[in-house]
Design a protein around this motif. Structure first.
Motif, PDB file in Angstrom:
ATOM      1  N   VAL A   1       0.873  -1.178   0.000  1.00 48.00           N
ATOM      2  CA  VAL A   1       0.000   0.000   0.000  1.00 48.00           C
ATOM      3  C   VAL A   1       0.911   1.228   0.000  1.00 48.00           C
ATOM      4  O   VAL A   1       1.645   1.460   0.969  1.00 48.00           O
ATOM      5  N   ALA A   2       0.887   1.985  -1.087  1.00 48.11           N
ATOM      6  CA  ALA A   2       1.778   3.135  -1.241  1.00 48.11           C
ATOM      7  C   ALA A   2       0.958   4.388  -1.532  1.00 48.11           C
ATOM      8  O   ALA A   2      -0.039   4.335  -2.253  1.00 48.11           O
ATOM      9  N   ASP A   3       1.383   5.517  -0.969  1.00 46.94           N
ATOM     10  CA  ASP A   3       0.739   6.805  -1.259  1.00 46.94           C
ATOM     11  C   ASP A   3       1.816   7.818  -1.640  1.00 46.94           C
ATOM     12  O   ASP A   3       3.015   7.595  -1.429  1.00 46.94           O
ATOM     13  N   ASP A   4       1.385   8.930  -2.211  1.00 53.88           N
ATOM     14  CA  ASP A   4       2.318   9.984  -2.622  1.00 53.88           C
ATOM     15  C   ASP A   4       2.237  11.179  -1.674  1.00 53.88           C
ATOM     16  O   ASP A   4       2.382  12.322  -2.100  1.00 53.88           O
ATOM     17  N   GLY A   5       2.001  10.884  -0.407  1.00 59.22           N
ATOM     18  CA  GLY A   5       1.810  11.947   0.565  1.00 59.22           C
ATOM     19  C   GLY A   5       3.100  12.502   1.130  1.00 59.22           C
ATOM     20  O   GLY A   5       4.168  12.420   0.531  1.00 59.22           O
ATOM     21  N   VAL A   6       2.996  13.042   2.351  1.00 58.41           N
ATOM     22  CA  VAL A   6       4.112  13.778   2.940  1.00 58.41           C
ATOM     23  C   VAL A   6       5.198  12.861   3.485  1.00 58.41           C
ATOM     24  O   VAL A   6       6.332  13.282   3.692  1.00 58.41           O
ATOM     25  N   GLY A   7       4.894  11.584   3.757  1.00 57.88           N
ATOM     26  CA  GLY A   7       5.909  10.660   4.256  1.00 57.88           C
ATOM     27  C   GLY A   7       6.356  11.023   5.657  1.00 57.88           C
ATOM     28  O   GLY A   7       5.645  11.661   6.435  1.00 57.88           O
TER      29      GLY A   7
ATOM     30  N   GLY B   1       8.494  11.892   0.471  1.00 56.44           N
ATOM     31  CA  GLY B   1       8.511  10.865  -0.574  1.00 56.44           C
ATOM     32  C   GLY B   1       7.383   9.866  -0.471  1.00 56.44           C
ATOM     33  O   GLY B   1       7.449   8.805  -1.079  1.00 56.44           O
ATOM     34  N   GLY B   2       6.350  10.168   0.289  1.00 56.41           N
ATOM     35  CA  GLY B   2       5.243   9.240   0.427  1.00 56.41           C
ATOM     36  C   GLY B   2       5.570   8.105   1.389  1.00 56.41           C
ATOM     37  O   GLY B   2       6.674   8.003   1.920  1.00 56.41           O
ATOM     38  N   THR B   3       4.572   7.252   1.610  1.00 60.20           N
ATOM     39  CA  THR B   3       4.715   6.130   2.528  1.00 60.20           C
ATOM     40  C   THR B   3       4.339   4.842   1.806  1.00 60.20           C
ATOM     41  O   THR B   3       3.316   4.791   1.129  1.00 60.20           O
ATOM     42  N   THR B   4       5.165   3.822   1.984  1.00 57.61           N
ATOM     43  CA  THR B   4       4.897   2.503   1.404  1.00 57.61           C
ATOM     44  C   THR B   4       4.907   1.482   2.529  1.00 57.61           C
ATOM     45  O   THR B   4       5.878   1.383   3.279  1.00 57.61           O
TER      46      THR B   4
END
Length: 469
Positions: free
Chosen positions: A419-425, A458-461
């Motif tokens: 599950v990966a997003d392009d958010g703030v990380g 860099g987002g969160t994976t």
């Protein structure tokens, strides 16, 4: 804590085998061990192939049983709505279920995996036919004729009795099939473990024979003791899958057997707890759907009918009725969301991939699902995998400020979830809250691993790997 007590002194001398005799004996045993190891491996391969075919048939039977049960629920829901409202549009699920029953019954009976299951499947088929032809169709026709007895308590009770009886048979069929599937999986796993142990024992014996008495002593005593210590450390760290290889020394062998028995018991207990929790969630969601939700639906239908009877010249009454209808609809929506959060029905009927896709369709952030799942997996594993995805998506929606979420499901020797997003990380181990901690606990319950990659900006994976039996 495992305590090792000093061995009590022997009352007499222990017979020992000399090195020459040991070498001569080992030469004969070597050929025997190699032959037995190959025989066991060949037997294990044949047994694994047979178990795979049987498990595939059991999963097909469970899927078809779930599909047929869903049709029965659709038939009963449409019939109830028509009986209450007398409106033909409520019969659409009922009519669709009647059209699909013959083909679904054929598939259901054909996938039964044993004579006893075929008998239950035939009883279910007869019960479904009786429900449709002897009760539901005559009831609908009676309602269309405006027969007052059709909406009476006796007719309603008869329908509930028939549906409850069918659901009990479905539950028996599913429970028996899952029990047979679990027995096959346990037998296959036990046979595979015995084959691996036999092959390992043969290899260890060959090495010991070549290395000589000193190396034999080292491998038979020193290294097994170190292995016990390492295994105990891993067990204390939560790895309940660790096992100790058999030893030729009686005391260490007894210790290893006790250790393996204890670890297997703990592992089975944890698995049963998770399966019990999953069963409770599924039952609770079903009770909410069949109980409170259906009553609220009936209440809302009654309010709407009552609203139509109130003249427009009574604005206060009509406004109150409209507010009550809106509140009832909000309650239904909230109850549906609650039931879906406890255990989504689509997860039981269609499996993990369909449930994740439905979750993605309801996500306020654009979500893409990529999956190569081509078969169903264990119910407890599916349930926990779904809630891992749901919790990860919820964290991304709440905290990541993301514009897109990507979900990937891959099934090989293990189920891999990404599950990966392009958010703030910027989520680290120290910053992980109770949500991510819950993810780690869920994955660890099935001897899986959880990895979080979240560089700042860099987002969160979130990567999870869950072994699949």
């Amino acid at each position: 804590m495992i305590r090792l007590s000093p061995r009590a002194p022997d009352s007499g001398p222990v017979p020992r085998l000399g090195l020459t005799r040991l070498t001569i004996a080992a030469s004969g045993l070597l050929a025997l061990l190699i032959g037995v190891a190959f025989a066991v491996l060949m037997w294990a391969i044949a047994d694994a192939n047979s178990s795979t075919s049987a498990r595939r048939a059991s999963r097909s039977a469970l899927v078809e049983a779930g599909n047929l049960e869903q049709l029965v629920l659709d038939l009963e829901t449409g019939q109830r709505g028509f009986v209450i409202t007398k409106r033909e549009e409520f019969l659409e699920p009922w009519q669709r279920a009647r059209r699909e029953f013959p083909e679904q019954e054929r598939r259901f009976t054909e996938t039964a995996t044993s004579p006893s299951q075929r008998r239950i499947a035939e009883q279910i088929r007869q019960g479904v036919d009786s429900l449709v032809n002897d009760y539901s169709v005559p009831l609908v026709e009676a309602v269309r004729r405006r027969d007052a007895t059709a909406s009476g308590l006796a007719a309603t009770a008869e329908g509930k009795r028939r549906v409850d009886a069918l659901r009990a048979r479905f539950d028996q069929y599913t429970a028996d099939e899952r029990a047979e599937l679990a027995a096959r999986e346990d037998a296959a796993g036990s046979n595979a473990r015995r084959a691996v142990i036999a092959a390992g024992a043969g290899l260890a014996a060959t090495t010991a024979l070549v290395a000589g008495f000193t190396v034999l002593q080292h491998r038979a005593v020193v290294r097994p003791v170190r292995g016990v210590a390492a295994a105990a450390g891993r067990l204390a760290g939560g790895d309940l899958g660790v096992r100790i290889a058999p030893s030729k020394v009686a005391e260490i062998g007894a210790l290893g057997t006790s250790f393996n028995t204890m670890a297997a018991s703990l592992q089975d207990s944890r698995r049963r707890i998770m399966e019990s929790v999953e069963a409770v969630h599924r039952r609770t969601a079903r009770d909410l759907h069949d109980g409170a939700q259906q009553r609220l639906v009936s209440l809302m239908i009654g309010l709407r009918l009552a609203r139509e009877l109130v003249p427009e010249t009574e604005p206060a009454a009509t406004e109150l009725m409209d507010q009550s209808i809106a509140h009832a609809q909000e309650a239904i929506d909230e109850l549906r969301e609650l039931a879906r959060g406890i255990y989504p029905l689509v997860l039981t009927v269609k499996g993990l991939e369909a449930a994740v896709r439905e979750l993605a369709s309801r996500c306020p952030v654009p979500t893409v699902v990529d999956s190569d799942l081509d078969r169903r997996i264990g119910g407890a594993v599916e349930s926990n995998a779904y809630f891992v995805v749901a919790e990860a998506v919820t964290n991304a929606v709440k905290h990541a400020q993301a514009s897109q979420i990507d979900i990937s499901l891959e099934l090989g020797e293990a189920l891999r979830i990404r599950v990966a997003d392009d958010g703030v990380g910027g989520v680290g181990a120290g910053a992980a809250g109770s949500g991510l901690t819950g993810l780690a606990d869920r994955v660890a319950a099935f001897d899986g691993t959880l990895t979080i990659e979240s560089p700042p900006g860099g987002g969160t994976t979130i990567l999870a790997r869950i072994p699949v039996p």
